[in-house]
Design a protein around this motif. Structure first.
Motif, short mmCIF file in Angstrom:
data_model
loop_
_atom_site.label_atom_id
_atom_site.label_comp_id
_atom_site.label_asym_id
_atom_site.label_seq_id
_atom_site.Cartn_x
_atom_site.Cartn_y
_atom_site.Cartn_z
N ARG A 21 0.73 -1.39 -0.18
CA ARG A 21 0.05 0.14 -0.06
C ARG A 21 0.98 1.21 -0.20
O ARG A 21 1.75 1.41 0.98
CB ARG A 21 -0.96 -0.09 1.21
CG ARG A 21 -1.78 -1.19 1.05
CD ARG A 21 -2.78 -0.92 2.56
NE ARG A 21 -3.91 -0.13 2.08
CZ ARG A 21 -4.58 0.92 2.99
NH1 ARG A 21 -3.96 1.03 3.91
NH2 ARG A 21 -5.58 1.47 2.51
N ILE A 22 0.76 2.18 -0.96
CA ILE A 22 1.52 3.34 -1.00
C ILE A 22 0.40 4.54 -0.55
O ILE A 22 -0.63 4.73 -1.33
CB ILE A 22 1.86 3.72 -2.59
CG1 ILE A 22 3.01 2.56 -2.96
CG2 ILE A 22 2.62 4.96 -2.47
CD1 ILE A 22 3.48 2.70 -4.33
N ARG A 23 0.63 5.02 0.50
CA ARG A 23 -0.25 6.03 1.29
C ARG A 23 0.30 7.43 0.75
O ARG A 23 1.31 7.67 1.28
CB ARG A 23 -0.39 5.77 2.44
CG ARG A 23 -1.01 4.63 2.94
CD ARG A 23 -1.24 4.50 4.41
NE ARG A 23 -0.07 3.82 5.14
CZ ARG A 23 0.64 4.48 5.98
NH1 ARG A 23 0.21 5.68 6.46
NH2 ARG A 23 1.79 3.92 6.48
N CYS A 24 -0.47 8.33 0.07
CA CYS A 24 -0.27 9.74 -0.22
C CYS A 24 -0.87 10.58 0.72
O CYS A 24 -2.10 10.46 0.74
CB CYS A 24 -0.54 9.95 -1.66
SG CYS A 24 0.37 8.83 -2.95
N CYS A 25 -0.16 11.57 1.16
CA CYS A 25 -0.66 12.64 2.07
C CYS A 25 -1.58 13.35 1.33
O CYS A 25 -1.12 14.22 0.35
CB CYS A 25 0.03 13.27 3.03
SG CYS A 25 -0.68 14.62 3.99
N MET A 26 -2.85 13.68 1.62
CA MET A 26 -3.68 14.53 0.72
C MET A 26 -4.28 15.79 2.00
O MET A 26 -5.59 16.12 1.68
CB MET A 26 -4.96 13.79 0.25
CG MET A 26 -4.60 12.99 -1.16
SD MET A 26 -4.07 14.02 -2.56
CE MET A 26 -2.92 12.68 -3.22
N ALA A 28 -4.01 19.45 3.63
CA ALA A 28 -3.78 20.88 3.12
C ALA A 28 -2.33 21.19 2.79
O ALA A 28 -1.82 21.76 1.72
CB ALA A 28 -4.50 22.13 3.80
N GLY A 29 -1.50 20.80 3.98
CA GLY A 29 0.09 21.21 3.55
C GLY A 29 0.61 20.30 2.36
O GLY A 29 1.16 21.16 1.61
N CYS A 30 0.50 19.02 2.38
CA CYS A 30 0.78 18.23 1.08
C CYS A 30 0.32 18.67 -0.12
O CYS A 30 0.79 18.58 -1.19
CB CYS A 30 0.72 16.96 1.42
SG CYS A 30 2.15 16.05 2.49
N LEU A 31 -1.06 18.88 -0.06
CA LEU A 31 -1.88 19.21 -1.36
C LEU A 31 -1.15 20.56 -1.89
O LEU A 31 -1.00 20.62 -3.05
CB LEU A 31 -3.19 19.55 -0.99
CG LEU A 31 -4.08 18.26 -0.93
CD1 LEU A 31 -5.54 18.60 -0.37
CD2 LEU A 31 -4.34 17.56 -1.97
N SER A 32 -0.77 21.49 -1.23
CA SER A 32 -0.30 22.61 -1.38
C SER A 32 1.14 22.59 -1.97
O SER A 32 1.68 23.34 -2.77
CB SER A 32 -0.11 23.74 -0.38
OG SER A 32 0.75 23.37 0.56
N SER A 33 1.71 21.48 -1.73
CA SER A 33 3.28 21.21 -2.35
C SER A 33 3.12 20.16 -3.54
O SER A 33 4.10 19.93 -3.98
CB SER A 33 3.98 20.71 -1.28
OG SER A 33 3.94 21.47 -0.21
N GLY A 34 2.12 19.78 -4.17
CA GLY A 34 1.73 18.80 -5.17
C GLY A 34 1.42 17.70 -4.88
O GLY A 34 1.92 16.76 -5.89
N SER A 35 1.06 17.14 -4.05
CA SER A 35 0.85 15.56 -3.60
C SER A 35 -0.14 14.94 -4.56
O SER A 35 -0.18 13.94 -4.92
CB SER A 35 0.23 15.44 -2.14
OG SER A 35 -0.98 16.04 -2.11
N VAL A 36 -1.22 15.91 -5.42
CA VAL A 36 -2.25 15.25 -6.37
C VAL A 36 -1.38 14.78 -7.37
O VAL A 36 -1.50 13.40 -7.98
CB VAL A 36 -2.89 16.40 -6.72
CG1 VAL A 36 -3.96 15.65 -7.80
CG2 VAL A 36 -4.12 16.62 -5.73
N ALA A 37 -0.45 15.44 -7.92
CA ALA A 37 0.39 14.99 -9.17
C ALA A 37 1.10 13.88 -8.61
O ALA A 37 1.41 12.95 -9.67
CB ALA A 37 1.39 16.18 -9.39
N VAL A 38 1.70 13.94 -7.51
CA VAL A 38 2.54 12.71 -7.14
C VAL A 38 2.01 11.45 -6.91
O VAL A 38 2.22 10.15 -7.55
CB VAL A 38 3.00 12.91 -5.63
CG1 VAL A 38 3.71 11.56 -4.93
CG2 VAL A 38 4.00 13.92 -5.55
N LYS A 39 0.63 11.60 -6.38
CA LYS A 39 -0.45 10.38 -6.46
C LYS A 39 -0.70 9.79 -7.96
O LYS A 39 -0.79 8.56 -8.08
CB LYS A 39 -1.76 10.59 -5.71
CG LYS A 39 -2.62 9.39 -5.49
CD LYS A 39 -3.82 9.78 -4.61
CE LYS A 39 -4.66 8.51 -4.65
NZ LYS A 39 -5.34 8.48 -5.78
#
Length: 537
Positions: A21-26, A28-39
């Motif tokens: 399982r690869i868990r990606c933080c979603m 606000a802090g990580c979203l503002s740093s581009g976590s959607v593109a990472v996922k």
């Protein structure tokens, strides 16, 4: 919905877990740093490499170490036992490297240390699911024992027994004042009224604070479950979550969570086939800091201007629309399911004699590891700042810690061995507050700090009472005069006199506590005030 159906949902969810399982933080802090593109990149590479049958890429909430986001954690049960690794400052370009590392390839990504004090010294109760469950899937929460506590109280406990359990736990309100939660619940339960209400105060307005926002973004069902348990305990059928509009992610996830809980019959009518009905609605505030005060908050929900009213009567007797009302904040409700599942005695065994359990803090300022932490009550400021926080970056020295936001005080470094609990912080001239903790280094001017918080209180004053409306302006002007080197000793004496007046004559907690940062900085850093006075004095 009954217990069997709840367990079936949990078992089905767990059965669908893939070996990796690869868990990606979603959050606000990580979203503002581009976590959607990472996922998205991780999902794409997983498909392209033919690993989709054994690798799951999922969204989760806050993992805590916000300064290193976007964060990605990998749980690999194909390794010997469960192996978890955390990757920091991940970009979409890192996705192929992370996927290659699943089969032993070299991972060219910054790897974090889950054994560092920031993680190992935490005791997750409120945050036990943060970074682990998908906040937008109720099945993920149910698989983590979600709604088990609600079933237990509805089918196996009386309302009085629930109140007694919360009372024995020693839980105190996490919104700032630290009032015993069980006592408040018991008062509302005994109050006479045709209707009763439960309100979750999510109007988190302290500068530098993001605890409630993170909990709602990461584990919204936990708060809904806590509210439902509270409603059963006091015989209420309607709840409101009052949240500021600046939290759009939290609002969206709350809306999703409420719809999902209603669909499964966990909110609404005859929950778990019991006679208990409970509905939750969201009310969005415009961001007025004063609406964090409970009477102003209720006025806002009623559609009126958000201004405080004198107490008594207290909300427990005459609250929303004149009916008995229970108001607790996000963190308080988030503790409730854990207490019911684990038992009051277990919760009471954590912390100190008078401050039980844990406390969530938003660690910010001149500190290496900024983010969200949860520690047992009684943990010292030094452990938090120097061990968990990693100290001041670039070899600097911590000078003070501000706790409690605009209502709190600045604690000097010489007092860092103080345990963090309600009584100890009060003795130092500060408060626990909702959980903001801002670290300042030797470059910080403490007059500037006091002036910053006074400006905040001045801007946020509702204007209803003269001491706050006028007094905060005068205090701000005096602090500005001192900082500009134009003030005399007489001005400093006037500053102290005005602080005392505003504290003792303001209508609500905003004005009453506005002078606290001035009092604490004057007490511990008076030399900095004197150094800023005019040379002509």
């Amino acid at each position: 919905m009954d217990l069997t159906e709840l367990q079936e949902i949990a078992e089905k969810e767990r059965a669908n877990f893939k070996p990796i399982r690869i868990r990606c933080c979603m959050a606000a802090g990580c979203l503002s740093s581009g976590s959607v593109a990472v996922k998205e990149s991780l999902e794409k590479v997983t498909e392209e490499t033919g690993l989709a049958d054994k690798v799951e890429v999922c969204s989760v909430g806050c993992m805590g170490l916000c300064c290193q986001g976007p964060l990605v954690e990998v749980d690999n049960v194909e390794a010997q036992g469960l192996v978890t690794r955390i990757y920091e400052k991940v970009t979409s370009e890192n996705a192929p490297s992370i996927i290659a590392g699943l089969d032993g390839g070299e991972v060219k990504v910054q790897t974090g240390d889950l054994q560092q004090p920031f993680f190992t010294k935490q005791f997750p109760i409120v945050l036990e699911n943060s970074g682990k469950v998908d906040p937008e899937r109720i099945e993920s929460y149910i698989a983590a024992d979600g709604y088990q506590a609600l079933y237990h109280v509805l089918r196996e406990m009386t309302p009085a027994e629930v109140v007694d359990e919360i009372t024995r736990s020693g839980l105190r309100g996490r919104g700032g004042a630290g009032y015993p939660t069980g006592v408040k619940w018991a008062t509302v339960a005994k109050a006479k009224g045709d209707r009763k209400f439960v309100i979750c105060n999510a109007d988190e307005g302290d500068p530098g604070a993001f605890m409630d926002r993170s909990v709602l973004e990461s584990d919204p069902h936990r708060v809904l479950e806590g509210m439902a348990i509270a409603a059963y305990a006091i015989s209420a059928n309607q709840g409101y979550i009052y949240i500021r509009a600046e939290y759009p992610i939290a609002i969206n996830r709350l809306q999703i969570a409420i719809r999902q809980a209603q669909r499964l019959g966990l909110l609404g009518s005859k929950i778990f086939d019991s006679p208990f009905d409970f509905k939750i609605d969201i009310r969005i505030g415009a961001g007025a800091y004063v609406c964090g005060e409970e009477t102003a908050l209720m006025a806002s929900i009623e559609g009126k201007r958000g201004t405080p009213r004198p107490r008594p009567p207290y909300p427990a007797e005459s609250g929303l629309w004149g009916f008995p009302t229970l108001i607790n904040n996000v963190e308080t409700f988030a503790n409730v399911p854990w207490i019911i599942r684990k038992g009051a005695d277990v919760f009471a065994s954590i912390g100190t004699e008078k401050s039980k359990g844990t406390k969530v803090f938003a660690l910010a300022g001149k500190i290496k590891n900024t983010g969200l932490i949860e520690v047992p009550m009684g943990t010292t400021l030094r452990q938090i700042v120097e061990e968990m926080g990693g100290g001041v970056p670039d070899g600097g020295t911590a000078k003070a810690v501000q706790t409690g936001g605009p209502s709190g005080g600045c604690i000097p470094a010489v007092a860092f061995d103080t345990p963090v609990d309600y009584e100890s912080l009060a003795q130092l001239g500060s408060i626990m507050g909702s959980g903001g903790m801002i670290v300042m280094d030797e470059t910080t001017n403490m007059v500037d700090v006091a002036r910053f918080f006074m400006e905040f209180c001045m801007d946020e004053s509702c204007g209803k009472c003269i001491p706050c409306r006028v007094g905060t302006v005068q205090l701000y002007q005096l602090l500005t005069k001192i900082r500009e080197g134009k003030a005399s000793l007489a001005d400093l004496e006037l500053l102290e006199e005005l602080c005392d007046m505003v504290k003792h004559t303001s209508l609500c907690g905003l004005g009453q506590s506005a002078p606290n940062p001035v009092f604490s900085t004057l007490h511990y850093f008076r030399d900095e005030y004197l150094a800023n006075l005019s040379n002509d004095t």
